[in-house]
Design a protein around this motif. Structure first.
Motif, mmCIF file in Angstrom:
data_model
loop_
_atom_site.group_PDB
_atom_site.id
_atom_site.type_symbol
_atom_site.label_atom_id
_atom_site.label_comp_id
_atom_site.label_asym_id
_atom_site.label_seq_id
_atom_site.Cartn_x
_atom_site.Cartn_y
_atom_site.Cartn_z
ATOM 1 N N ARG A 20 -2.711 2.018 14.982
ATOM 2 C CA ARG A 20 -1.506 2.408 14.285
ATOM 3 C C ARG A 20 -1.377 1.460 13.446
ATOM 4 N N PHE A 21 -0.628 1.894 12.286
ATOM 5 C CA PHE A 21 0.053 0.810 11.380
ATOM 6 C C PHE A 21 1.699 0.839 11.615
ATOM 7 N N HIS A 22 2.432 -0.165 11.265
ATOM 8 C CA HIS A 22 3.694 -0.140 11.581
ATOM 9 C C HIS A 22 4.421 -0.793 10.555
ATOM 10 N N LEU A 23 5.337 -0.281 9.720
ATOM 11 C CA LEU A 23 6.233 -0.854 8.695
ATOM 12 C C LEU A 23 7.596 -0.636 9.179
ATOM 13 N N GLY A 24 8.537 -1.777 9.116
ATOM 14 C CA GLY A 24 9.902 -1.816 9.535
ATOM 15 C C GLY A 24 10.678 -2.853 9.450
ATOM 16 N N TYR A 25 11.948 -2.982 10.072
ATOM 17 C CA TYR A 25 12.892 -3.973 9.603
ATOM 18 C C TYR A 25 13.540 -4.329 10.940
ATOM 19 N N ASN A 26 13.705 -5.588 11.238
ATOM 20 C CA ASN A 26 14.198 -6.078 12.456
ATOM 21 C C ASN A 26 15.332 -7.124 12.204
ATOM 22 N N GLN A 27 16.262 -7.141 13.012
ATOM 23 C CA GLN A 27 17.551 -8.271 12.973
ATOM 24 C C GLN A 27 17.825 -8.538 14.136
ATOM 25 N N ILE A 28 18.224 -9.834 14.404
ATOM 26 C CA ILE A 28 18.570 -10.360 15.557
ATOM 27 C C ILE A 28 20.034 -11.002 15.403
ATOM 28 N N LEU A 35 5.224 -5.863 8.563
ATOM 29 C CA LEU A 35 3.930 -4.974 8.795
ATOM 30 C C LEU A 35 3.264 -5.264 10.281
ATOM 31 N N GLY A 36 2.869 -4.303 10.848
ATOM 32 C CA GLY A 36 2.375 -4.245 12.191
ATOM 33 C C GLY A 36 1.015 -3.457 12.382
#
Length: 313
Positions: A256-264, A307-308
């Motif tokens: 699978r391909f992944h597209l996202g946004y992450n915040q800590i 991108l993952g």
């Protein structure tokens, strides 16, 4: 970083071969595959983190009462990382286990600093000490199937946050201040498959970590020498949350391909902090000052798009 990237590529190649061989064995002669009862997944992300460290957000609050300091326009605070996430899902017993890790370093963060005191107003470019932050977390979830193609993951686990500030003194590369913290977290994930090969995911972790502070003294810079007293017994606390939203595209039976946004976002504060600093200026031998090292808590934020690529078997 080059060594880690080669290591990840090696893992992916081996998992690709394993997943292909398993997929071919699981397809019966009728041409239809059996429903999976369990799944292992390795996810690697290429993420550009924008890191707003505690060193920057708290700098303006470490001043004497007769001086005002304003900081803005933080620069050289972005880093490309390759966070790794490994998970296991069991669909018969409806549970999921997951571990993840990342580490980020800032070598030369700097910002504008405006000082105002009795002598007037001044502006300069200030360079903060190099710093690093790493996080390791492990979670365990109960899988709840709300409706068809929509799963909710409820659980929690343990998070470890390590934070380094490197000193500008003789032992080049040694840390000036180091925190090793760990503690519990509550975690929630939601996954919805809205098309045959597309799905959307949302996750939220709320955490609290606490741990020991390690501090080296004296601190030596090109123009000053600082001795500290009363630093023993100090601890550090991180309180905050991590949120992520992503889209996934399944382009292969096991990939699978992944597209996202992450915040800590975390709020860091000291516990049992009672430190006094003695400053000596080499350029002015008669100039010796004593100050209270007390600091108020402040926030620290990491955020960015990624991108993952994941392989599961």
């Amino acid at each position: 970083m080059g060594l880690y990237q080669k290591y990840y590529v090696f893992i992916l190649l081996n998992l690709f071969l394993i997943s292909n061989s398993q997929a071919s064995e699981e397809i019966p002669k009728t041409g239809t595959s059996e429903k999976r009862k369990q799944k292992f997944e390795l996810l690697l992300k290429r993420q550009t983190y924008s890191f707003i460290p505690y060193n920057f957000t708290s700098y303006s609050e470490k001043t004497n009462p007769n001086e005002s300091i304003e900081t803005n326009h933080l620069q050289q605070n972005q880093k490309v990382l390759v966070p790794a996430v490994f998970s296991y899902e069991n669909y018969e017993k409806n549970y999921k286990a997951e571990i993840s890790y990342y580490e980020v370093e800032l070598v030369n963060p700097n910002s504008n600093v405006i000082r105002s005191n009795s002598t007037g107003l001044s502006a300069e470019r200030f360079y903060y000490s190099p710093l690093a932050r790493s996080e390791f977390e492990t979670n365990f979830y109960k899988i709840i199937s709300l409706i068809q193609n929509w799963n909710l993951y409820l659980g929690g686990g343990l998070r470890n946050i390590n934070k380094y500030t490197y000193g500008k003194y003789m032992l080049d590369g040694a840390f000036q201040e180091y925190f090793y913290t760990y503690g519990p977290q509550v975690s929630l994930q939601s996954s919805y498959q809205f098309a045959e090969n597309f799905s959307a995911n949302i996750s939220l972790d709320v955490f609290y970590t606490e741990g020991t502070r390690f501090f080296k003294t004296p601190i030596i810079s090109p123009d000053t020498l600082v001795f500290t007293n009363g630093s023993a017994g100090t601890r550090g606390i991180f309180r905050g949350f991590e949120s992520e939203i992503s889209l996934q595209y399944k382009f292969h039976e096991n990939m699978r391909f992944h597209l996202g946004y992450n915040q800590i976002s975390s709020y860091f504060s000291y516990l049992h902090f009672d430190q006094w600093n003695l400053h000596y200026n080499f350029s002015s031998p008669s100039s010796i000052s004593i100050s209270n090292g007390s600091r108020s808590g402040n926030y620290e934020i990491l955020r960015g798009f990624f991108l993952g690529f994941s392989v599961f078997f």
